[in-house]
Scaffold this active site. Structure first.
Site, PDB file in Angstrom:
ATOM      1  CE  LYS A  35      45.710  37.016  43.440  1.00  0.00           C
ATOM      2  NZ  LYS A  35      45.591  37.275  44.980  1.00  0.00           N
ATOM      3  NE  ARG A 131      46.903  33.270  51.663  1.00  0.00           N
ATOM      4  CZ  ARG A 131      46.317  33.717  50.831  1.00  0.00           C
ATOM      5  NH1 ARG A 131      45.713  32.819  50.062  1.00  0.00           N
ATOM      6  NH2 ARG A 131      46.319  34.926  50.428  1.00  0.00           N
ATOM      7  CE1 TYR A 255      33.806  10.448  24.868  1.00  0.00           C
ATOM      8  CE2 TYR A 255      34.035  12.786  25.578  1.00  0.00           C
ATOM      9  CZ  TYR A 255      34.499  11.744  24.526  1.00  0.00           C
ATOM     10  OH  TYR A 255      35.361  11.786  23.515  1.00  0.00           O
ATOM     11  CG  MET A 303      40.049  18.238  25.250  1.00  0.00           C
ATOM     12  SD  MET A 303      41.265  17.359  24.489  1.00  0.00           S
ATOM     13  CE  MET A 303      41.579  16.125  26.002  1.00  0.00           C
TER      14      MET A 303
HETATM   15  C1  LIG Z   1      44.481  37.967  45.367  1.00  0.00           C
HETATM   16  C2  LIG Z   1      44.726  38.949  46.518  1.00  0.00           C
HETATM   17  C3  LIG Z   1      43.878  40.180  46.712  1.00  0.00           C
HETATM   18  C4  LIG Z   1      42.425  40.343  45.957  1.00  0.00           C
HETATM   19  O1  LIG Z   1      41.624  39.293  46.405  1.00  0.00           O
HETATM   20  P1  LIG Z   1      40.261  39.424  45.837  1.00  0.00           P
HETATM   21  O2  LIG Z   1      39.229  38.580  46.559  1.00  0.00           O
HETATM   22  O3  LIG Z   1      40.268  38.846  44.266  1.00  0.00           O
HETATM   23  O4  LIG Z   1      39.717  40.765  45.551  1.00  0.00           O
HETATM   24  C5  LIG Z   1      44.244  40.996  47.773  1.00  0.00           C
HETATM   25  N1  LIG Z   1      45.184  40.937  48.468  1.00  0.00           N
HETATM   26  C6  LIG Z   1      45.811  39.907  48.612  1.00  0.00           C
HETATM   27  C7  LIG Z   1      47.060  39.679  49.571  1.00  0.00           C
HETATM   28  C8  LIG Z   1      45.862  38.598  47.464  1.00  0.00           C
HETATM   29  O5  LIG Z   1      46.457  37.841  47.645  1.00  0.00           O
END
Ligand SMILES: *Cc1c(COP(=O)(O)O)cnc(C)c1O
Length: 358
Positions: A35, A131, A255, A303
């Protein structure tokens, strides 16, 4: 010539890390989590590299899945948040995607959809992260409704851990027990483990593991173990020295004059800044390597540039600077910037070319 900022992506390291996940969980299949553009590493290239051996991929949404299908990826692809609107379901079916069902609304959309093919479905259970997912006491009823639906094929019960990185805490075991009770007696495969659970909680691997951050070589664990020590960093964020200056003691750098030289100091200016994704909150002392020598960030990151202490080092203009990679771990930089490697990787901006190496 071009601006020297770039991220080298080590495809062989990602393959090694995927195989490490499989070796940690030898009886499980593994969904490579790609993702968010493979955590900034470039989802299509990573998927193409892993496709011959990956049991499947996982992404956040249908847009990410369609990009992979368009690039010719035919492996199983799981949408970790399922669909956002019911009209996505026809595309899900056409493209043979696997969906998560995480709540009543998504469940109703799926059950009412007119779909000819059988869809593979991951039934998400809230075992304590609070969640996404159905409450444990709803699971059996939801499971039966899915089983009774003609266009639902294989079912996988899944949950997600909130604190698997904290290897000494009982919380992951508690979530596991809640999941076990909720799914007891159901004839479904199970998927629980993210990277920290793959590395540190072997009892929780079950049928499908979901390695994300570990593919990219950053350990998520609070205490490293024999597995996490075998991870190989997959991204080297690099640039070069574009100026070097000598300053006496007592001079402010950058800065806000956050850093003031306490002795005669050689300052190296690096073509890398927060607009590239380097964290602006990196404190003085954040590690960095120049020409293979470790040193520190001094002054506020700007930046397009940042300053490092090169006093007494063997360096010259144009020398390679590693912001993170094989010498400096992203976790170290994250610890100095009050963040985590996940945000560093996903924060790399499009100004930084990704260069693939095998
Ligand atoms: C992003 C995600 C993972 C992977 O998590 P990591 O900590 O990066 O291994 C696994 N399961 C779900 C549901 C996720 O959203």
């Amino acid at each position: 010539m071009a601006r020297p900022a770039r991220a080298i992506i080590h495809l062989d390291a990602i393959q090694h890390n995927y195989r490490l996940a499989k070796a940690c969980a030898p009886n499980s299949r593994a969904l490579a989590v790609i993702k968010a553009n493979a955590y900034g590493h470039g989802a299509v290239r990573i998927a193409q590299h892993l496709a011959p051996e990956a049991d499947g991929f996982a992404v956040a949404c249908i847009e990410e899945a369609l990009e992979l299908r368009a690039a010719g990826i035919q492996n199983r692809i799981v949408l970790l948040e399922g669909v956002f609107t019911p009209d996505e379901l026809s595309t899900v079916a056409e493209q043979q995607l696997t969906i998560v069902v995480q709540g009543e609304e998504q469940l109703a959309w799926l059950l009412e959809a007119r779909i000819a093919q059988k869809l593979e479905v991951f039934l998400k259970i809230d075992s304590g992260m609070h969640r996404l997912g159905f409450a444990p006491e709803q699971v059996k009823q939801v499971y039966q409704r899915l089983r009774a639906c003609a266009h639902v094929g294989d079912l996988v019960c899944m949950t997600h851990f909130a604190r698997a990185d904290e290897t000494q805490l009982p919380r992951t075991s508690e979530q596991y027990q809640i999941f076990q009770r909720a799914t007891q007696g159901l004839n479904a495969s199970c998927s629980l483990a993210n990277s920290p659970a793959i590395l540190a909680w072997p009892a929780m691997h079950h049928d499908w593991v979901r390695p994300g951050i570990m593919l990219y070589g950053a350990s998520p664990l609070d205490h490293e173990n024999a597995h996490s020590l075998q991870l190989q960093p997959a991204m080297s964020l690099e640039s070069a020295l574009i100026a070097i200056r000598s300053l006496p003691a007592g001079e402010p750098i950058g800065y806000g004059g956050r850093f003031v030289t306490d002795k005669p100091t050689q300052v190296g200016v690096v073509a890398m800044g927060y607009a590239d994704g380097y964290p602006r909150h990196a404190v003085d002392g954040t590690p960095v390597a120049v020409n293979g020598q470790r040193t520190r960030v001094i002054g506020r990151v700007s930046m397009d540039m940042m300053m490092i202490d090169v006093t007494g080092l063997e360096i010259k203009l144009g020398d390679r600077v590693e912001l993170w990679g094989k010498m400096i771990s992203a976790n170290e930089v994250a610890a100095h910037s009050s963040t985590i490697a996940y945000t560093l990787f996903t924060g790399i901006t499009r100004r930084v070319p990704l260069i693939y190496q095998t």
